[in-house]
Design an enzyme around this catalytic site. Structure first.
Site, PDB file in Angstrom:
ATOM      1  N   GLY A  64      33.069   3.822 -20.842  1.00 54.02           N
ATOM      2  CA  GLY A  64      32.523   4.536 -21.657  1.00 54.02           C
ATOM      3  C   GLY A  64      30.782   3.433 -22.419  1.00 54.02           C
ATOM      4  O   GLY A  64      29.509   3.938 -22.359  1.00 54.02           O
ATOM      5  N   ARG A  78      10.445 -15.909  -3.791  1.00 57.53           N
ATOM      6  CA  ARG A  78      11.201 -15.292  -3.217  1.00 57.53           C
ATOM      7  C   ARG A  78      12.425 -16.336  -4.525  1.00 57.53           C
ATOM      8  O   ARG A  78      13.257 -15.111  -4.832  1.00 57.53           O
ATOM      9  CB  ARG A  78      11.928 -14.943  -1.708  1.00 57.53           C
ATOM     10  CG  ARG A  78      11.035 -13.913  -1.095  1.00 57.53           C
ATOM     11  CD  ARG A  78      11.536 -14.128   0.659  1.00 57.53           C
ATOM     12  NE  ARG A  78      10.512 -12.524   0.827  1.00 57.53           N
ATOM     13  CZ  ARG A  78       9.689 -12.340   1.693  1.00 57.53           C
ATOM     14  NH1 ARG A  78      10.158 -13.160   2.249  1.00 57.53           N
ATOM     15  NH2 ARG A  78       9.744 -10.956   2.280  1.00 57.53           N
ATOM     16  N   GLU A 131       9.440  -7.660  -4.203  1.00 57.53           N
ATOM     17  CA  GLU A 131       9.661  -9.289  -2.602  1.00 57.53           C
ATOM     18  C   GLU A 131      10.074  -9.029  -1.453  1.00 57.53           C
ATOM     19  O   GLU A 131      11.049 -10.285  -0.983  1.00 57.53           O
ATOM     20  CB  GLU A 131       9.884 -10.358  -3.595  1.00 57.53           C
ATOM     21  CG  GLU A 131       8.906 -10.212  -4.979  1.00 57.53           C
ATOM     22  CD  GLU A 131       7.966 -11.713  -4.682  1.00 57.53           C
ATOM     23  OE1 GLU A 131       6.669 -11.348  -6.017  1.00 57.53           O
ATOM     24  OE2 GLU A 131       8.293 -12.438  -4.510  1.00 57.53           O
ATOM     25  N   GLN A 133      17.577  -6.001   2.494  1.00 55.22           N
ATOM     26  CA  GLN A 133      17.798  -5.684   4.973  1.00 55.22           C
ATOM     27  C   GLN A 133      16.232  -6.645   5.109  1.00 55.22           C
ATOM     28  O   GLN A 133      16.748  -7.107   6.062  1.00 55.22           O
ATOM     29  CB  GLN A 133      17.120  -4.003   4.937  1.00 55.22           C
ATOM     30  CG  GLN A 133      18.023  -3.498   4.037  1.00 55.22           C
ATOM     31  CD  GLN A 133      18.758  -3.140   2.969  1.00 55.22           C
ATOM     32  OE1 GLN A 133      17.189  -3.174   2.010  1.00 55.22           O
ATOM     33  NE2 GLN A 133      20.241  -2.677   2.378  1.00 55.22           N
ATOM     34  N   TRP A 152       1.950  -0.521  -6.113  1.00 55.74           N
ATOM     35  CA  TRP A 152       3.542  -0.790  -7.809  1.00 55.74           C
ATOM     36  C   TRP A 152       2.934  -2.198  -7.844  1.00 55.74           C
ATOM     37  O   TRP A 152       3.604  -3.213  -7.358  1.00 55.74           O
ATOM     38  CB  TRP A 152       4.316  -0.925  -6.060  1.00 55.74           C
ATOM     39  CG  TRP A 152       4.881   0.188  -5.587  1.00 55.74           C
ATOM     40  CD1 TRP A 152       5.331   0.764  -4.248  1.00 55.74           C
ATOM     41  CD2 TRP A 152       5.351   1.194  -6.091  1.00 55.74           C
ATOM     42  NE1 TRP A 152       5.784   1.787  -3.941  1.00 55.74           N
ATOM     43  CE2 TRP A 152       5.664   2.301  -5.355  1.00 55.74           C
ATOM     44  CE3 TRP A 152       5.231   2.421  -7.421  1.00 55.74           C
ATOM     45  CZ2 TRP A 152       6.114   3.675  -5.470  1.00 55.74           C
ATOM     46  CZ3 TRP A 152       5.748   3.728  -7.645  1.00 55.74           C
ATOM     47  CH2 TRP A 152       6.649   4.061  -6.676  1.00 55.74           C
ATOM     48  N   THR A 182      11.947 -21.252   4.265  1.00 57.87           N
ATOM     49  CA  THR A 182      12.082 -19.796   4.986  1.00 57.87           C
ATOM     50  C   THR A 182      13.281 -19.097   5.199  1.00 57.87           C
ATOM     51  O   THR A 182      13.601 -17.617   4.476  1.00 57.87           O
ATOM     52  CB  THR A 182      11.144 -19.885   5.822  1.00 57.87           C
ATOM     53  OG1 THR A 182       9.798 -20.223   5.684  1.00 57.87           O
ATOM     54  CG2 THR A 182      10.702 -18.136   6.317  1.00 57.87           C
ATOM     55  N   GLU A 221       0.982  -1.349  -0.009  1.00 56.09           N
ATOM     56  CA  GLU A 221      -0.745   0.050  -0.331  1.00 56.09           C
ATOM     57  C   GLU A 221       1.179   1.345   0.018  1.00 56.09           C
ATOM     58  O   GLU A 221       1.962   1.279   0.365  1.00 56.09           O
ATOM     59  CB  GLU A 221      -1.204  -0.230   1.414  1.00 56.09           C
ATOM     60  CG  GLU A 221      -1.590  -1.569   1.268  1.00 56.09           C
ATOM     61  CD  GLU A 221      -2.873  -1.488   2.649  1.00 56.09           C
ATOM     62  OE1 GLU A 221      -2.148  -0.876   3.273  1.00 56.09           O
ATOM     63  OE2 GLU A 221      -3.711  -2.340   2.380  1.00 56.09           O
ATOM     64  N   HIS A 261      43.966  -8.588 -18.576  1.00 56.16           N
ATOM     65  CA  HIS A 261      43.992  -7.346 -17.396  1.00 56.16           C
ATOM     66  C   HIS A 261      44.220  -7.821 -16.075  1.00 56.16           C
ATOM     67  O   HIS A 261      42.611  -8.333 -16.221  1.00 56.16           O
ATOM     68  CB  HIS A 261      44.284  -6.089 -17.656  1.00 56.16           C
ATOM     69  CG  HIS A 261      44.557  -5.024 -19.085  1.00 56.16           C
ATOM     70  ND1 HIS A 261      45.563  -5.735 -19.250  1.00 56.16           N
ATOM     71  CD2 HIS A 261      43.513  -4.812 -20.531  1.00 56.16           C
ATOM     72  CE1 HIS A 261      45.967  -4.302 -20.323  1.00 56.16           C
ATOM     73  NE2 HIS A 261      44.584  -4.229 -20.500  1.00 56.16           N
TER      74      HIS A 261
END
Lengths: 380, 262
Positions: free
Chosen positions: A339, A242, A362, A366, A155, A312, A126, A277
């Site tokens: 670039g 997930r 989802e 964090q 969203w 989970t 929401e 390199h």
């Protein structure tokens, strides 16, 4: 212990990769600029069986295992993370029906998705509640044989094209998690108001909007699992979705990596192709390690699901690690291209923009860590 | 109609080709195999013909190693009804392959009304099997076909010739048609198709079953080598205007004597 895919899984992967390369990758940049749903591509993906992988065979689905879904999702995200979001959002919305619906509801809501290409939207977030999903405010009130829904959702992927909305609301905010209820709302029900299309940084071809529900009335038999049973359905849905989101991060990262390996062999600086390199070698080696580790986490999270074990914690490991890795890999891909990488003429900047969302939707990276810590300390 | 399709499995186009240690073939252990892209057109054409003629069957044939049956499985996932694999080493010559295919068709117990192939395999680029097979079966063949229209007994086909012109042929069936890019757009093998293909019959035959032995070989490989690396180009410094006339003479001379292009 066996890390190999079955011959069928290899074929599934080959088909999904072929589709991703031929149909999605070739048009990814175009739809990114247009910011339009690639309906023809989505329809074709559906006709090949690449959409709605969660629907069980008895309701017309293909009966894929969680591992199969991960293989498909990784391949489709390789083609275009934005298009894959439009595809994956269907699973996200249909999973609550698969998990919490009665057989009658599954037949009524899922089977039409196997008969023609239809679009579904999952409505949890929401304007004022994102990470704090348990504090959602959309109200669901009983009224005779119906429930009446009022509230704003934000969203919402696929909102502008959705044939079906799976909405989470509360019968009483004071009940907190115990009040949360999942309900299915069909397109055309009076009172659904779909907002304008959001102008996003990445996943630009996927359709994201606010949706307002004004006195939307649906029969009680559209409620999944009963009043107040929504939270556990939502949590179980995330255990499935997930790892899928994590698989999409692996697909995006693999695509960025493949571009880099090719480019590092072509681009010459200091008279040698730049893969000579160490600065480039270290970045590419880091990418390869992180992709493999992410993929193994995704497969383990899916394997636990297929073997009916709690996943989970693993699902959050996979989601956080794969999303963060994808972001790092896509950023380094732009670095390797220099670039050229910053230019829209080359494919890696889009992957960098797309990758960012995987750390956000989802459950942010964090929130995944909060889930992991909660699992650790609730068991020790 | 009894429709037959011959397919070959070839290394994925992105494969890095390496000769074996004894230089008798290429290293196949780490190769990802795909269906020869031209054969995809043949499979698609077979399925289109089948759809137009109710009751038709599509039988797909392959001669090659059984380590991976990717091409046959893909063809069945696209919609072919059954498959025959003649197990053989991957370096058989065109004559032996054609002879094995002919015998495998006979073993299927069905008289072919049409045989479809790709115009060539993209690995060895021999462009021989279709024509040898048609000759062995004593049926007409048309190659590089980009257009097909037909009934159960005859067909009108278009083939591409140098310069992009089209030749149009009327062909009585049974015939062999070798397909080129442009004849159709091959469908994807859908996921339900992949699942269904698992249950379709795949018969494996040995070279002995189809009566092919080493004595049939017309071509023997003696050595596999990578093409030599391109020598670096020559640079001429033309900044000094007084030496330019001499340089032009030198370059023209080298083009004649060394590069031999003029």
């Amino acid at each position: 212990m066996d890390f190999s895919f079955t011959p069928e899984q290899l074929e599934i992967r080959d088909l999904a990769m072929k589709f991703a390369r031929n149909e999605m990758m070739t048009k990814a940049a175009q739809f990114d600029v247009l910011a339009e749903m690639p309906l023809d591509i989505l329809q074709q993906a559906w006709s090949l069986g690449l959409v709605n992988t969660c629907i069980p065979t008895q309701f017309g689905g293909n009966g894929f295992s969680a591992i199969d879904s991960m293989i498909i999702t990784e391949a489709l995200a390789y083609g275009c993370m934005g298009m894959n979001t439009a595809i994956m959002a269907n699973d996200l919305a249909l999973l609550p029906i698969v998990i919490g619906g009665s057989d009658e509801q599954k037949k009524r809501f899922l089977t039409p998705f196997t008969e023609s290409y239809k679009i579904a939207a999952f409505c949890l977030t929401e304007p004022g509640n994102g990470s704090d999903a348990g504090g959602l405010k959309t109200s669901i009130k009983e009224d005779g044989d119906d429930v009446v829904i009022n509230g704003n959702k934000m969203w919402i992927t696929n909102a502008g094209y959705a044939d079906l909305f799976v909405l989470y609301g509360t019968i009483d905010p004071a009940l907190k998690h115990k009040g949360i209820t999942a309900v299915v709302i069909e397109k055309g029900t009076a009172g659904i108001e779909v907002g304008k299309k959001e102008d996003k940084m990445g996943h630009r071809c996927s359709d994201t909007r606010a949706v307002t529900f004004n006195n939307v009335r649906v029969p009680k038999n559209n409620i999944l699992g009963g009043l107040g049973k929504g939270w556990s359905i939502a949590m179980k849905t995330l255990d499935h979705s997930r790892p899928m989101v994590a698989a999409s991060a692996v697909g995006g990262a693999q695509c960025a990596y493949d571009h880099c390996v090719k480019y590092a062999k072509e681009r010459v600086q200091f008279n040698v192709p730049i893969f000579n390199h160490q600065a480039i070698q270290f970045m590419v080696a880091e990418m390869a390690m992180k992709i493999e580790a992410s993929r193994l986490l995704v497969h383990k999270a899916a394997w636990l699901l297929d073997n009916h074990q709690s996943n989970t914690q693993l699902a959050s490991y996979a989601k956080a690690f794969a999303a963060d890795s994808c972001m790092q890999i896509a950023t380094d891909a732009v670095q390797i291209y220099g670039g050229y990488g910053y230019s829209k003429e080359y494919p890696v900047e889009k992957i960098m923009r797309d990758a960012k969302l995987i750390q956000v939707y989802e459950g942010t990276s964090q929130i995944q860590r909060l889930v992991i810590a909660k699992e650790i300390f609730s068991r020790s | 109609m009894n429709i037959f399709v011959c397919v070959k499995q070839v290394p994925d186009t992105e494969t890095k080709i390496v000769p074996t240690a004894d230089a008798m073939f290429i290293e196949t252990s780490s190769i990802k195999w795909i269906m020869n892209p031209y054969d995809e057109f043949a499979v698609e054409q077979a399925l289109l013909i089948q759809a137009a003629h109710t009751g038709s069957t599509v039988t797909v044939l392959r001669v090659g190693s059984s380590k991976d049956t990717e091409a046959l499985r893909t063809a069945m996932a696209m919609g072919a009804d059954e498959a025959f694999l003649v197990e053989a080493q991957d370096n058989l010559d065109s004559y032996s392959i054609a002879k094995a295919l002919k015998a495998a068709i006979a073993k299927s117990g069905k008289n072919p009304d049409i045989i479809l192939t790709g115009k060539q395999a993209i690995d060895d680029d021999c462009l021989q099997v279709p024509q040898i097979l048609a000759t062995m079966l004593d049926i007409p063949s048309v190659s590089v076909v980009v257009g097909y229209e037909g009934s159960a007994s005859e067909a009108t086909v278009k083939r591409e010739v140098e310069g992009g012109a089209l030749e149009v042929y009327g062909v009585k069936l049974p015939a062999l048609i070798a397909c080129n890019k442009g004849i159709n757009t091959p469908r994807y093998a859908s996921l339900p198709g992949i699942m269904k293909a698992k249950k379709k019959p795949l018969t494996t035959l040995s070279l002995a079953d189809v009566g092919v032995s080493d004595a049939d070989r017309r071509v023997k490989y003696s050595n596999f080598q990578l093409p030599p690396e391109k020598p670096p180009g020559k640079k001429f410094d033309a900044t000094d205007s007084t030496k330019q006339a001499g340089l032009v003479k030198e370059v023209v001379g080298l083009l004649r004597t060394e590069a031999k292009v003029i």
